[in-house]
Design an enzyme around this catalytic site. Structure first.
Site, short mmCIF file in Angstrom:
data_model
loop_
_atom_site.label_atom_id
_atom_site.label_comp_id
_atom_site.label_asym_id
_atom_site.label_seq_id
_atom_site.Cartn_x
_atom_site.Cartn_y
_atom_site.Cartn_z
N TYR A 1 -24.27 -19.05 10.44
CA TYR A 1 -22.92 -19.00 11.05
C TYR A 1 -21.92 -19.79 10.22
O TYR A 1 -20.84 -19.29 9.89
CB TYR A 1 -23.00 -19.52 12.48
CG TYR A 1 -21.71 -19.33 13.25
CD1 TYR A 1 -21.24 -18.06 13.56
CD2 TYR A 1 -20.95 -20.43 13.65
CE1 TYR A 1 -20.06 -17.88 14.26
CE2 TYR A 1 -19.77 -20.26 14.35
CZ TYR A 1 -19.32 -18.99 14.66
OH TYR A 1 -18.14 -18.82 15.35
N1 LIG Z 1 -16.20 -18.99 21.54
C1 LIG Z 1 -16.24 -19.97 20.65
O1 LIG Z 1 -16.60 -21.13 20.96
C2 LIG Z 1 -15.80 -19.71 19.21
C3 LIG Z 1 -15.49 -20.83 18.41
C4 LIG Z 1 -15.09 -20.60 17.09
C5 LIG Z 1 -14.99 -19.31 16.61
N2 LIG Z 1 -15.31 -18.24 17.41
C6 LIG Z 1 -15.17 -16.92 16.84
O2 LIG Z 1 -14.24 -16.20 17.63
C7 LIG Z 1 -14.47 -14.80 17.44
C8 LIG Z 1 -14.45 -14.13 18.79
O3 LIG Z 1 -15.53 -14.62 19.56
P1 LIG Z 1 -15.42 -14.88 21.14
O4 LIG Z 1 -15.62 -16.30 21.38
O5 LIG Z 1 -14.20 -14.22 21.66
O6 LIG Z 1 -16.75 -14.16 21.65
P2 LIG Z 1 -17.01 -12.68 22.23
O7 LIG Z 1 -16.42 -12.56 23.58
O8 LIG Z 1 -18.46 -12.47 22.06
O9 LIG Z 1 -16.19 -11.72 21.26
C9 LIG Z 1 -16.72 -11.22 20.06
C10 LIG Z 1 -15.96 -9.95 19.73
O10 LIG Z 1 -16.40 -9.48 18.44
C11 LIG Z 1 -16.76 -8.12 18.57
N3 LIG Z 1 -17.79 -7.76 17.62
C12 LIG Z 1 -18.97 -8.38 17.36
N4 LIG Z 1 -19.67 -7.69 16.45
C13 LIG Z 1 -18.91 -6.61 16.12
C14 LIG Z 1 -19.09 -5.52 15.23
N5 LIG Z 1 -20.19 -5.38 14.47
N6 LIG Z 1 -18.11 -4.60 15.14
C15 LIG Z 1 -16.98 -4.72 15.90
N7 LIG Z 1 -16.76 -5.71 16.75
C16 LIG Z 1 -17.71 -6.65 16.86
C17 LIG Z 1 -17.24 -7.98 20.02
O11 LIG Z 1 -17.12 -6.64 20.42
P3 LIG Z 1 -18.36 -5.64 20.68
O12 LIG Z 1 -19.52 -6.46 21.14
O13 LIG Z 1 -17.81 -4.70 21.72
O14 LIG Z 1 -18.61 -4.97 19.37
C18 LIG Z 1 -16.23 -8.86 20.74
O15 LIG Z 1 -15.05 -8.13 20.99
C19 LIG Z 1 -15.78 -14.69 16.67
O16 LIG Z 1 -15.50 -14.43 15.32
C20 LIG Z 1 -16.41 -16.06 16.84
O17 LIG Z 1 -17.25 -16.37 15.75
C21 LIG Z 1 -15.69 -18.41 18.71
#
Ligand SMILES: NC(=O)c1ccc[n+]([C@@H]2O[C@H](COP(=O)([O-])OP(=O)(O)OC[C@H]3O[C@@H](n4cnc5c(N)ncnc54)[C@H](OP(=O)(O)O)[C@@H]3O)[C@@H](O)[C@H]2O)c1
Length: 294
Positions: free
Chosen positions: A179
């Site tokens: 990650y």
């Molecule tokens: N939550 C945290 O604590 C946190 C902290 C730092 C960074 N982030 C980053 O923030 C971003 C969003 O995450 P989130 O926290 O909002 O979690 P989330 O609710 O799991 O959202 C992840 C999103 O990415 C999409 N996704 C994953 N794999 C994909 C693929 N192969 N093709 C197209 N879409 C894909 C998912 O859609 P589908 O499953 O429908 O494809 C979903 O819309 C990520 O990049 C994560 O690494 C999160």
């Protein structure tokens, strides 16, 4: 960050907060916005936030039912949105998604390359498949999105791209090799793209959210009250500074703010939005020694 401090951006968790940060002339009214990973979490909140400010929002994700649901929610609130199923690991699907959004509304003004996944395993336990999946989604997915967004922005002579890295790019965990590597790669791609296109009117930046209350961190099936208890304990233990997780709306509002014309000189930057968690590290004095709280 111009005259707007990071603290102000962090405080922009509400529509009123956002209005205070982003001057009316700089808001995305009428702009064409593309978002990868808009079916849930931060991407969904960003799709809603941009649409609420009058932007036309095209977003993707693999879960079609959720995508349609988000599209409907935005339209029901009077916004303009279009969900297109696309997997960011697949070059043809990314190109088709980006071109479809640009063709539908006549270009691209703002891109939020946000789709991402995580995996938690010590390096020797990580499988090659897990490593590849994380790198293909988080790093290659961002590269592919930029690759296909840029030609539309070059044609228009302007554009803003924000890519989701993570505070984990700055602070690794023993189980975070894939990650952290993938999110550092996002910063690398962003820096190169910022240099390649800055003089052509296209700004490219990374946002580094801290722990955010989405399905990404919430164990599946955990009841709401147990999750609330977990969060209340987790914040003070892990998030120096604000001592709580972010809401997805708080991160989304930072994205909307950074994409605004008011941030016209922000390019190639990694903007940490983590409530202060990476600003320092709590010092724990062993019990019984001077300065210890126990
Ligand atoms: N939550 C945290 O604590 C946190 C902290 C730092 C960074 N982030 C980053 O923030 C971003 C969003 O995450 P989130 O926290 O909002 O979690 P989330 O609710 O799991 O959202 C992840 C999103 O990415 C999409 N996704 C994953 N794999 C994909 C693929 N192969 N093709 C197209 N879409 C894909 C998912 O859609 P589908 O499953 O429908 O494809 C979903 O819309 C990520 O990049 C994560 O690494 C999160």
């Amino acid at each position: 960050m111009n005259n707007i401090t990071r603290r102000t951006v962090l405080a922009a968790g509400t529509a009123a907060g956002l209005a205070a940060v982003v001057p009316a002339r700089a808001r995305p009214h009428g702009k064409i916005v593309i978002i990868t990973g808009g079916t849930s979490g931060i991407g969904k909140a960003a799709a809603k936030a941009f649409a609420a400010q009058g932007a036309k929002v095209g977003f993707c994700g693999r879960r079609e039912q959720l995508g349609r649901q988000v599209e409907q929610e935005i339209r029901a609130a009077g916004g303009e949105a279009c969900y297109i199923r696309a997997d960011v690991r697949k070059p043809d699907e990314v190109k088709a998604f980006v071109d479809a959004v640009a063709d539908r509304w006549g270009g691209l003004d703002i891109a939020f390359n946000n789709a991402g996944i995580g995996v938690s395993a010590a390096p020797h336990d990580l499988t090659l498949e897990q490593w590849d999946d994380v790198m293909d989604t988080n790093a290659r997915g961002v590269f592919l999105a930029i690759k296909h967004e840029i030609p539309h922005m070059l044609r228009a002579g302007h554009g803003v791209i924000i890519c989701t890295s993570s505070s984990a790019a700055e602070q690794a965990r023993p189980t975070g090799a894939a990650y952290t590597a993938s999110k550092r790669a996002v910063q690398g791609i962003v820096k190169a793209a910022a240099l390649a296109y800055g003089a052509k009117g296209i700004r490219v930046n990374a946002i580094l959210p801290g722990t955010t209350d989405t399905a990404f961190v919430r164990p599946p099936g955990i009841p709401d009250d147990a999750w609330a208890k977990f969060k209340a304990a987790y914040g003070p233990l892990n998030i120096d500074g604000i001592e709580r997780m972010a809401s997805p709306e708080e991160i989304a509002n930072a994205v909307v703010g950074l994409a605004s014309d008011g941030f016209g000189y922000l390019n190639g930057a990694s903007v940490v939005v983590d409530g202060g968690a990476t600003a320092g590290r709590r010092m724990v004095i062993p019990p019984g020694f001077p300065g210890s709280e126990q």
